[in-house]
Design an enzyme around this catalytic site. Structure first.
Site, PDB file in Angstrom:
ATOM      1  N   MET A   1       4.959  -0.842  10.290  1.00  0.00           N
ATOM      2  CA  MET A   1       4.873  -1.463   8.989  1.00  0.00           C
ATOM      3  C   MET A   1       5.234  -2.947   9.143  1.00  0.00           C
ATOM      4  O   MET A   1       6.368  -3.345   8.912  1.00  0.00           O
ATOM      5  CB  MET A   1       5.824  -0.769   8.020  1.00  0.00           C
ATOM      6  CG  MET A   1       5.782  -1.387   6.657  1.00  0.00           C
ATOM      7  SD  MET A   1       6.935  -0.731   5.419  1.00  0.00           S
ATOM      8  CE  MET A   1       7.127   0.959   5.795  1.00  0.00           C
ATOM      9  N   PRO A   2       4.286  -3.777   9.517  1.00  0.00           N
ATOM     10  CA  PRO A   2       4.571  -5.203   9.675  1.00  0.00           C
ATOM     11  C   PRO A   2       4.854  -5.889   8.338  1.00  0.00           C
ATOM     12  O   PRO A   2       4.271  -5.543   7.315  1.00  0.00           O
ATOM     13  CB  PRO A   2       3.289  -5.773  10.279  1.00  0.00           C
ATOM     14  CG  PRO A   2       2.536  -4.610  10.785  1.00  0.00           C
ATOM     15  CD  PRO A   2       2.939  -3.435   9.960  1.00  0.00           C
ATOM     16  N   TYR A   3       5.771  -6.828   8.403  1.00  0.00           N
ATOM     17  CA  TYR A   3       6.086  -7.680   7.263  1.00  0.00           C
ATOM     18  C   TYR A   3       5.983  -9.113   7.753  1.00  0.00           C
ATOM     19  O   TYR A   3       6.683  -9.506   8.685  1.00  0.00           O
ATOM     20  CB  TYR A   3       7.496  -7.390   6.754  1.00  0.00           C
ATOM     21  CG  TYR A   3       7.974  -8.370   5.702  1.00  0.00           C
ATOM     22  CD1 TYR A   3       7.680  -8.173   4.360  1.00  0.00           C
ATOM     23  CD2 TYR A   3       8.697  -9.499   6.059  1.00  0.00           C
ATOM     24  CE1 TYR A   3       8.114  -9.069   3.396  1.00  0.00           C
ATOM     25  CE2 TYR A   3       9.131 -10.400   5.099  1.00  0.00           C
ATOM     26  CZ  TYR A   3       8.842 -10.188   3.779  1.00  0.00           C
ATOM     27  OH  TYR A   3       9.256 -11.076   2.834  1.00  0.00           O
TER      28      TYR A   3
END
Length: 73
Positions: A1-3
């Protein structure tokens, strides 16, 4: 889950108010695509946030950015 958090100054763009809605959309699409293409990240779980910062609130090299730019010229 990249931010991904992109910070830009509120200059340029329409009427010097920062990036336009279209430019922001392009940034979000482009960053999401890069993460998918390069790291195989799922676009559905990729978050991109764009923060706009007033120019007077941005500093470089220990100076407000306007002063830094003057010295760089």
């Amino acid at each position: 889950m990249p931010y991904v958090n992109i910070k830009v100054t509120r200059e340029g763009g329409p009427e010097g108010t920062g990036p336009s809605a279209d430019q922001k959309e392009q940034l979000i699409t482009g960053v999401t695509g890069l993460l998918q293409d390069i790291l195989g990240k799922n676009p559905a779980t990729t978050f991109v946030v764009i923060d706009e910062v007033a120019l007077e609130d941005w500093g470089v090299g220990g100076l407000p950015v306007q002063e830094y730019r003057k010295k760089a010229q």
